[in-house]
Motif scaffolding. Sequence first.
Motif, PDB file in Angstrom:
ATOM      1  N   GLN A  41      21.032  62.181  14.602  1.00 35.55           N
ATOM      2  CA  GLN A  41      20.176  62.942  13.364  1.00 35.55           C
ATOM      3  C   GLN A  41      19.208  62.271  13.185  1.00 35.55           C
ATOM      4  O   GLN A  41      18.985  61.182  12.614  1.00 35.55           O
ATOM      5  CB  GLN A  41      21.295  62.837  12.103  1.00 35.55           C
ATOM      6  CG  GLN A  41      20.991  63.917  10.973  1.00 35.55           C
ATOM      7  CD  GLN A  41      22.284  64.113  10.206  1.00 35.55           C
ATOM      8  OE1 GLN A  41      22.708  63.048   9.903  1.00 35.55           O
ATOM      9  NE2 GLN A  41      22.033  65.159   9.449  1.00 35.55           N
ATOM     10  N   VAL A  44      14.102  62.466   8.612  1.00 33.18           N
ATOM     11  CA  VAL A  44      13.341  63.407   8.202  1.00 33.18           C
ATOM     12  C   VAL A  44      12.761  62.968   6.573  1.00 33.18           C
ATOM     13  O   VAL A  44      13.522  62.290   5.914  1.00 33.18           O
ATOM     14  CB  VAL A  44      13.695  64.878   8.099  1.00 33.18           C
ATOM     15  CG1 VAL A  44      13.832  65.436   9.411  1.00 33.18           C
ATOM     16  CG2 VAL A  44      14.851  65.124   7.213  1.00 33.18           C
ATOM     17  N   THR A  45      11.559  63.301   6.187  1.00 36.25           N
ATOM     18  CA  THR A  45      11.274  62.817   4.977  1.00 36.25           C
ATOM     19  C   THR A  45      11.924  63.534   3.762  1.00 36.25           C
ATOM     20  O   THR A  45      11.424  63.048   2.794  1.00 36.25           O
ATOM     21  CB  THR A  45       9.468  62.682   4.775  1.00 36.25           C
ATOM     22  OG1 THR A  45       8.997  64.152   5.048  1.00 36.25           O
ATOM     23  CG2 THR A  45       8.911  61.797   5.830  1.00 36.25           C
ATOM     24  N   SER A  46      12.063  64.847   3.763  1.00 41.52           N
ATOM     25  CA  SER A  46      12.799  65.554   3.005  1.00 41.52           C
ATOM     26  C   SER A  46      13.997  66.327   3.608  1.00 41.52           C
ATOM     27  O   SER A  46      13.777  66.867   4.855  1.00 41.52           O
ATOM     28  CB  SER A  46      11.635  66.263   2.317  1.00 41.52           C
ATOM     29  OG  SER A  46      11.256  67.196   3.255  1.00 41.52           O
ATOM     30  N   GLY A  47      14.993  66.546   2.705  1.00 42.73           N
ATOM     31  CA  GLY A  47      16.050  67.277   3.294  1.00 42.73           C
ATOM     32  C   GLY A  47      17.007  66.464   4.336  1.00 42.73           C
ATOM     33  O   GLY A  47      16.886  65.191   4.562  1.00 42.73           O
ATOM     34  N   THR A  48      17.681  67.214   4.935  1.00 42.08           N
ATOM     35  CA  THR A  48      18.554  66.600   6.147  1.00 42.08           C
ATOM     36  C   THR A  48      18.242  67.422   7.383  1.00 42.08           C
ATOM     37  O   THR A  48      18.266  68.553   7.399  1.00 42.08           O
ATOM     38  CB  THR A  48      19.946  66.788   5.811  1.00 42.08           C
ATOM     39  OG1 THR A  48      20.228  66.176   4.473  1.00 42.08           O
ATOM     40  CG2 THR A  48      20.847  66.036   6.813  1.00 42.08           C
ATOM     41  N   ALA A  49      18.012  66.615   8.350  1.00 42.26           N
ATOM     42  CA  ALA A  49      17.840  67.050   9.892  1.00 42.26           C
ATOM     43  C   ALA A  49      19.147  67.470  10.463  1.00 42.26           C
ATOM     44  O   ALA A  49      20.165  66.845  10.150  1.00 42.26           O
ATOM     45  CB  ALA A  49      17.333  66.033  10.689  1.00 42.26           C
TER      46      ALA A  49
END
Length: 295
Positions: A41, A44-49
Amino acid sequence: MLHEHRVLTTQQIVELAFPSTRAANHRLLELYRWRVIDRFQPFVTSGTAPMHYVLDVAGAIALAYEDGLVPKEIGYRHEDSIGIAHSLRLAHTVGVNGFFTALVNLSRQPDARGCLTAWWSELRCGRLFGDMVRPDAYGRWREDAQQIEFFLEFDFGTEQLNRLGRKLHDYEKLAAATGITTPVLLWLPTARREGTARRALAEALNLLGQQALVPLATSTADFPIVASANSPASARWLPLTVDRNQPTSRKRLIDLARVWDLDTPQEDAEASPPDRRQTKSDLAPPTPLPPLPSR
């Protein structure tokens, strides 16, 4: 598909072969535990990949021995397989694969008019004709008794436009050497980038000795169309030509064949793209669509 295309996200795997995300996750977890596939996985800087999947040791063994080979002969090394997690080309590879899984998903719908009949990876294209040009992928789309084959160039907005222009000369050289005219589709991130790219590519196209050998069309990821029709097969492709008499409206993927007066007979489809130099250790490209469920 993981061996051919290196990495696929959960959503892309759902588009390829499963009726729902839940069904896919259940099967993918089992395959992961059996070391048929591996997963990671990205940060990422924001959220979830989304979860990303690659081929693992047991999967490579199964693929190789089905063809009477060993994993080493098909070029499999687990460290290379999972190494794409840290590759600078990860996002580009996922983007290219998403273009094609969207076409596969469209092909699998009950009312589908079209079907993706071929999808070759950048690595396979490079092995076949990388001495002339290295497209990001090759595909073939069939719809309403017509077919169009194409090379894909996937641009994230980071590639230098003059480099894309130079590749047109390479595509011209390939078409002249093989006698086969294959359209080039350029996928760009934004409409602004598309406008800039089209001006640069028009200049490059004008310098070619045989412009008709390189049919070119562009589209963008942010093209404003109805969500239900948001696929690479929809009316989003804008042909690029130095001939002002050619149409300038957006075309559906299959309609590009009529714009350029291309004819790819279905009975000859397996002979393209040109120069198929497949070696003993080169597994045949997988069929894009999954097999029908057994009864």
